[in-house]
Write a protein that holds these residues in place. Structure first.
Motif, PDB file in Angstrom:
ATOM      1  N   UNK A 119      -4.563  16.648   0.037  1.00  0.00           N
ATOM      2  CA  UNK A 119      -4.521  16.316   1.343  1.00  0.00           C
ATOM      3  C   UNK A 119      -5.578  15.461   1.706  1.00  0.00           C
ATOM      4  N   UNK A 120      -5.687  14.147   1.716  1.00  0.00           N
ATOM      5  CA  UNK A 120      -6.710  13.373   2.054  1.00  0.00           C
ATOM      6  C   UNK A 120      -7.033  13.438   3.421  1.00  0.00           C
ATOM      7  N   UNK A 121      -8.227  13.274   3.896  1.00  0.00           N
ATOM      8  CA  UNK A 121      -8.882  12.996   5.420  1.00  0.00           C
ATOM      9  C   UNK A 121      -8.680  11.451   5.506  1.00  0.00           C
ATOM     10  N   UNK A 170       0.921  -1.112  -0.025  1.00  0.00           N
ATOM     11  CA  UNK A 170       0.077  -0.012   0.167  1.00  0.00           C
ATOM     12  C   UNK A 170       1.003   1.216   0.208  1.00  0.00           C
ATOM     13  N   UNK A 171       0.369   2.274  -0.614  1.00  0.00           N
ATOM     14  CA  UNK A 171       1.016   3.618  -0.398  1.00  0.00           C
ATOM     15  C   UNK A 171       0.639   4.053   1.101  1.00  0.00           C
ATOM     16  N   UNK A 172       1.443   4.890   1.563  1.00  0.00           N
ATOM     17  CA  UNK A 172       0.864   5.562   2.738  1.00  0.00           C
ATOM     18  C   UNK A 172       0.489   6.688   2.292  1.00  0.00           C
ATOM     19  N   UNK A 173      -0.298   7.260   3.429  1.00  0.00           N
ATOM     20  CA  UNK A 173      -1.235   8.470   3.389  1.00  0.00           C
ATOM     21  C   UNK A 173      -0.322   9.588   2.718  1.00  0.00           C
ATOM     22  N   UNK A 174       0.692   9.711   3.191  1.00  0.00           N
ATOM     23  CA  UNK A 174       1.791  10.903   2.519  1.00  0.00           C
ATOM     24  C   UNK A 174       2.032  10.730   1.192  1.00  0.00           C
ATOM     25  N   UNK A 175       2.246   9.387   0.507  1.00  0.00           N
ATOM     26  CA  UNK A 175       2.467   9.148  -0.659  1.00  0.00           C
ATOM     27  C   UNK A 175       1.660   9.485  -1.525  1.00  0.00           C
ATOM     28  N   UNK A 176       0.327   8.898  -1.051  1.00  0.00           N
ATOM     29  CA  UNK A 176      -1.050   8.918  -1.829  1.00  0.00           C
ATOM     30  C   UNK A 176      -1.246  10.455  -2.021  1.00  0.00           C
ATOM     31  N   UNK A 204     -10.653   4.488   2.710  1.00  0.00           N
ATOM     32  CA  UNK A 204     -11.161   3.708   1.611  1.00  0.00           C
ATOM     33  C   UNK A 204     -10.153   3.199   0.641  1.00  0.00           C
ATOM     34  N   UNK A 205      -8.903   3.945   0.452  1.00  0.00           N
ATOM     35  CA  UNK A 205      -8.086   3.610  -0.456  1.00  0.00           C
ATOM     36  C   UNK A 205      -7.507   2.297   0.103  1.00  0.00           C
ATOM     37  N   UNK A 206      -7.207   2.317   1.648  1.00  0.00           N
ATOM     38  CA  UNK A 206      -6.692   1.018   1.927  1.00  0.00           C
ATOM     39  C   UNK A 206      -7.352  -0.116   2.085  1.00  0.00           C
ATOM     40  N   UNK A 207      -8.601   0.027   2.269  1.00  0.00           N
ATOM     41  CA  UNK A 207      -9.455  -1.011   2.300  1.00  0.00           C
ATOM     42  C   UNK A 207      -9.824  -1.508   0.963  1.00  0.00           C
ATOM     43  N   UNK A 251       0.749   2.987   7.955  1.00  0.00           N
ATOM     44  CA  UNK A 251       0.837   3.379   6.535  1.00  0.00           C
ATOM     45  C   UNK A 251       0.266   4.861   6.687  1.00  0.00           C
ATOM     46  N   UNK A 252      -0.597   5.068   7.867  1.00  0.00           N
ATOM     47  CA  UNK A 252      -1.042   6.298   7.933  1.00  0.00           C
ATOM     48  C   UNK A 252      -0.202   7.502   8.422  1.00  0.00           C
ATOM     49  N   UNK A 253       0.899   6.976   9.214  1.00  0.00           N
ATOM     50  CA  UNK A 253       1.600   8.012   9.518  1.00  0.00           C
ATOM     51  C   UNK A 253       3.215   8.079   9.163  1.00  0.00           C
ATOM     52  N   UNK A 254       3.603   7.062   8.403  1.00  0.00           N
ATOM     53  CA  UNK A 254       4.892   7.141   7.918  1.00  0.00           C
ATOM     54  C   UNK A 254       5.050   7.823   6.496  1.00  0.00           C
TER      55      UNK A 254
END
Length: 441
Positions: free
Chosen positions: A371-373, A358-364, A379-382, A420-423
């Protein structure tokens, strides 16, 4: 409701709002898509294959304004641009940078935005294109062997079957249209069997003027039908020798096995693995055939060569990306074109999509430009996890389940959501490092 109106009656009507919120997640408005389909005589309003699941594609400032309006109208807040996107826009508006792209500083964002919108390129990918300024030359080599006369598994703009030669021509021109709006060094287009070498330079011209000249030269070169063999090894050796001491980004359109068979393939891989300064000399294989067995050697090569990527046609690449990343990632034609140009230079994200991490949130955020909430990132991760569950395990040449496919399907990413949310980057997560070590074994 627009969904109840026949498509023929939607032509020349006012566009619905482009974005809407569904269960708290901003997406492309289905009514807008249907309206857009009608304006384009049935051509799809978006090239994202799963628009109902895909995150929104924000291509320019007008799109961003519409996205914020949709969010606020649904009771949410405005959605900020990603920091990297803001920084890239500031750089591109510097007078000397804009001039290198053939535009004035006050028009570069609007003009680039038009072509990004045409192909549905997420704004975040502007940042990736800026790396092209670090190279002395972009060298496109086109396979002009006789087999390029064969029918491709792609179609042209009118949905008619086309040859592999025509596919290479259209893909090259689309890539050049993107390049026309950003600073680039000189571009060379050469062939495997003929001595022709097209030299394409900005020379202070506007994107439109550069593109008109480039297209004229390319169309003229492609009028001569392909004939001959596939001397990839010989041309690769010449290119590496010719570019010694320079930073050259190389691209090869090819439809099959090189002259010399397995020996030549092994030698090509050896040369590329041992080339000086791989980061300064990225290699992109652009396969042009529906006969995947003939170009499997390119896919195998990219797995072991650093700063090397392989791109098939859009539909095949989109299928692969959705298998590895899930349906929430909006892999459009524009996303694909940027990957064709610069994935080899971006091993940590664009060229890592097929690693099934998965992409991290920062990368996505940085790739899509906004900047996605957390709800949107979830949703992306699921969707990533859903794709992993659906993944089929292919078999190797001996009929055994592929070990890498088994690992990609079975690895348990779900407990790692917070990581993945934080890195900042996935490669910084120990579990990802462990996963990639297992893949490489």
């Amino acid at each position: 409701m627009a969904s109840m109106i026949p498509a023929s009656q939607l032509r020349n009507t006012t566009a619905p709002k482009k974005y809407t919120k569904v269960n708290g997640i901003t997406k492309l408005n289905p009514a807008w898509k249907r309206w857009k389909d009608a304006q384009q005589d049935g051509q799809p309003g978006t090239t994202a294959l799963y628009p109902k699941q895909a995150l929104p594609v924000v291509t320019n400032m007008e799109d961003h304004k519409k996205l914020c309006e949709a969010s606020v109208a649904a009771g949410g807040e405005e959605i900020p641009l990603a920091e990297a996107t803001v920084a890239t826009m500031e750089i591109m508006q510097e007078p000397e940078i804009a001039l290198e792209a053939g535009m004035a500083a006050d028009e570069v964002i609007d003009e680039l935005g038009k072509v990004l919108n045409k192909y549905e390129v997420p704004m975040g990918l502007m940042n990736k294109l800026m790396v092209l300024t670090e190279y002395d030359l972009l060298e496109f080599t086109v396979d002009d062997s006789g087999s390029m006369n064969n029918t491709s598994d792609t179609v042209d703009a009118h949905r008619h079957p086309q040859t592999r030669w025509q596919e290479a021509q259209s893909r090259l021109k689309a890539m050049l249209e993107i390049l026309a709006y950003v600073p680039f060094p000189q571009i060379h287009v050469c062939f495997l069997n003929r001595s022709d070498r097209l030299v394409l330079q900005r020379n202070g011209r506007s994107p439109e003027a550069f593109m008109a000249d480039a297209y004229q030269q390319i169309d003229q070169a492609f009028r001569r039908p392909p004939s001959g063999t596939t001397p990839v090894l010989e041309r690769m050796h010449e290119s590496l020798a010719r570019g010694e001491g320079r930073n050259v980004s190389r691209y090869l359109f090819c439809d099959g096995q090189p002259n010399g068979g397995n020996h030549a393939k092994a030698e090509i891989v050896r040369m590329l693995m041992n080339r000086p300064n791989p980061q300064g000399n990225p290699m992109t294989f652009l396969s042009c055939t529906g006969d995947d067995d003939q170009v499997e050697w390119m896919k195998d090569a990219e797995e072991i060569i650093s700063y090397c990527a392989e791109c098939d046609d859009f539909n095949d690449e989109a299928d692969e990306v959705h298998r590895d990343q899930g349906t929430a990632l909006p892999f459009t034609v524009g996303f694909y074109l940027i990957c064709s140009l610069v994935a080899a230079m971006n091993p940590d994200d664009l060229d890592a999509m097929d690693e099934s991490v998965p992409f991290t949130k920062s990368t996505l955020d940085n790739l899509l430009g906004i900047e996605h909430d957390e709800r949107t990132y979830r949703h992306y991760f699921d969707c990533f996890l859903a794709a992993q569950r659906k993944r089929t395990v292919d078999r190797d040449d001996w009929g055994r389940p592929k070990r890498t496919d088994q690992l990609k399907k079975s690895f348990n990413w779900k407990p790692l959501y917070q990581d993945f949310l934080q890195a900042p980057l996935a490669n910084q997560i120990p579990a990802v490092q462990n996963f990639k070590m297992q893949l490489a074994q």
